[in-house]
Write an enzyme that holds these catalytic residues in place. Structure first.
Site, short mmCIF file in Angstrom:
data_model
loop_
_atom_site.label_atom_id
_atom_site.label_comp_id
_atom_site.label_asym_id
_atom_site.label_seq_id
_atom_site.Cartn_x
_atom_site.Cartn_y
_atom_site.Cartn_z
N ASP A 152 0.84 -1.19 0.00
CA ASP A 152 0.00 0.00 0.00
C ASP A 152 0.88 1.25 0.00
OD1 ASP A 152 -2.76 1.13 0.37
OD2 ASP A 152 -1.85 1.91 2.20
N GLU A 188 1.58 -0.45 -5.15
CA GLU A 188 0.66 0.65 -5.46
C GLU A 188 1.56 1.87 -5.64
OE1 GLU A 188 -3.42 2.59 -3.69
OE2 GLU A 188 -1.77 2.28 -2.30
#
Length: 499
Positions: A152, A188
């Site tokens: 993330d 990401e």
């Protein structure tokens, strides 16, 4: 068992679990009667959340083993970019109490850096933090057997003295670690700090979430002008993003919808976000969703609008499954899950986000399963090598040909026609047949013609019973058709026929 059967029917090769480590609510949620149901607000990196895995690591290990037995890998979504201790007004629960100066990045005046939008940013260039991240990854591989990780806000892991470096010590250590080197690694590739948008800038072996794919596909099917060229580029693996440093393969993870944002069904039913249930007067969440509602905002009783929305979902799914590289499907998008237009449903552990298995659209689900079966049987769809337009080893046809509806090659004038919403992508391969992906993004029906070869015939690649269409009649507007080429008189093997 029922869930595993469903995943197998969809041809899923890996399940990405949203965060399952211990997390807490943001402090504004309890007064609203809400709580964080996504888990992207951790208090620790290794300990599993007992609300999700009361059996601890043994439960995760058993889950991984059950999925692997079914031929499905497990990828963990991990949050190494902040903790739920938030800004200076937040609680002291874990890293802040151990050594706040070491674990978090600070401005010269002592303020917490907030490259994450959550109040603090982990100092991944600190040796102690780096070792903790590596120990966490090794733990999940060694003790639970997980097959990979999604990171993330991954630029945080590559920031050295605040600046992103694709060769940052932590990123190199992950890629070079003996226990981790053969795992699936997905970045990401953005955070909200300076220089935070890093799509295409990570190094192998990292795959990257491709938001350019997401946005360009949405623009095409929203009927924006001047999108035919970008659609072709996205279908072909996004060479404009990933063909860098003489790389000949794409690292794209193609997706149209993710947990963060509108569901696939909501993309074609809402032009605006509807986050009122989050208690922030609809101020939260992204305002530009590149979505459309087919004439009415939200639920509709008009049969023509309902049918148009279903057709758009089929077209979006078909585009995703026709795209080269890795594809990601968000749970429930294969059967029309809606969040009532909420594009930031992190605090909705209720019917807004739950999967309605009884109410799912089984026709759409059959179509998604047929797409998956086709993708499994045609390697050219999942290849990551960039296309050249030339024959490859073992083939006498080009690896791709881009054609107009008449079957002629797309010329410069066609590519530059801002009103064009039609093309055919004809993929060659090492086998004897080709696959044609016919895209009619116009609202009008159109006759498509494919080039013939002596001794071969074109056939519908997806059966009509599963939602497939062929070219024996005009292609309806806003439709994707798959045609497969076989030797004349030969046996056709559908995705359901493994014999």
């Amino acid at each position: 068992p029922a869930v595993i059967e469903h995943l197998q029917k969809l041809g899923v090769s890996a399940v990405e679990l949203m965060p399952i480590t211990a997390s807490i609510d943001e402090r504004h949620l309890p007064p609203l009667g809400l709580h964080n149901a996504w888990g992207y607000n951790p208090v620790t990196f290794m300990a599993l959340d007992p609300r999700l895995a009361p059996g601890g690591v043994a439960e995760l290990r058993d889950t991984v083993a059950a999925l692997r037995k079914a031929g499905i890998s497990t990828i963990l979504d991990l949050v190494f970019n902040h903790t739920g201790e938030s800004d200076r007004f937040g609680p002291t629960l874990s890293l802040r109490g151990l050594d706040a100066q070491a674990y978090y990045r600070h401005e010269p005046d002592g303020r917490l850096v907030n490259d994450t939008g959550t109040g603090n940013t982990i100092a991944c260039d600190h040796p102690v933090v780096r070792e903790m991240v590596l120990d966490t990854l090794r733990h999940f591989v060694r003790d639970a057997g997980v097959d990979g990780f999604r990171f993330d806000l991954a630029p945080v892991l590559g920031r050295v003295d605040g600046t992103f470096d694709p060769q940052a010590p932590l990123l190199q250590a992950i890629a070079g670690d003996p226990l981790l080197a053969d795992r699936v690694l997905i970045a990401e590739p953005w955070d909200i700090g300076p220089g935070g948008y890093q799509l295409g800038n990570f190094s192998r072996p990292f795959l990257e979430w491709n938001d350019r794919y997401r946005d360009d596909v949405r623009r095409f099917w929203r009927a924006d002008t001047g999108t035919i060229g970008t659609l072709a580029t996205r279908l072909a693996g996004s060479s404009d993003v990933f063909a860098r440093a003489a790389q000949d393969k794409s690292r794209t993870v193609n997706f149209i919808a993710a947990h963060d944002g509108m569901t696939l069904a909501d993309l074609v039913a809402y032009e605006e976000k509807h986050n009122e249930a989050n208690g922030e007067q609809n101020r939260d969440g992204h305002g530009d969703n590149l979505s459309w509602n087919n004439g009415v905002e939200g639920e509709a009783d008009d049969a023509s609008i309902v049918e148009a929305r279903l057709g758009d979902q089929r077209a979006l799914l078909a585009t995703l499954f026709a795209s080269r590289g890795t594809i990601m499907l968000t749970a429930g998008d294969e059967f029309g899950r809606s969040q009532d237009g909420n594009n930031n449903a992190y605090a909705q552990d209720n019917g807004i986000t739950w999967l309605d298995w009884a109410g799912r659209d089984q026709g759409l689900e059959r179509f998604a399963a047929a797409l998956a079966a086709l993708r499994r049987t045609v390697p050219a769809l999942s290849e990551t090598r960039f296309l050249s337009g030339q024959p490859q080893a073992g083939s006498d046809v080009p690896d791709v040909a881009w054609l107009t509806e008449s079957g002629a090659p797309l010329g410069e004038a066609d590519w530059n026609d801002s009103r064009r919403h039609r093309l055919a992508m004809v993929l060659g391969g090492a086998g004897d047949g080709r696959l044609a992906v016919v895209v009619n993004g116009d609202r009008r029906q159109c006759v498509f013609t494919l080039p013939e070869r002596t001794g071969f015939r074109w056939h519908a690649a997806i059966e009509a019973a599963d939602g497939g269409v062929d070219l024996s009649r005009p292609v309806p507007g806003r439709t994707v058709v798959f045609m497969i080429e076989r030797k004349a008189g030969g046996r056709i093997r559908s995705g359901k026929d493994k014999g």
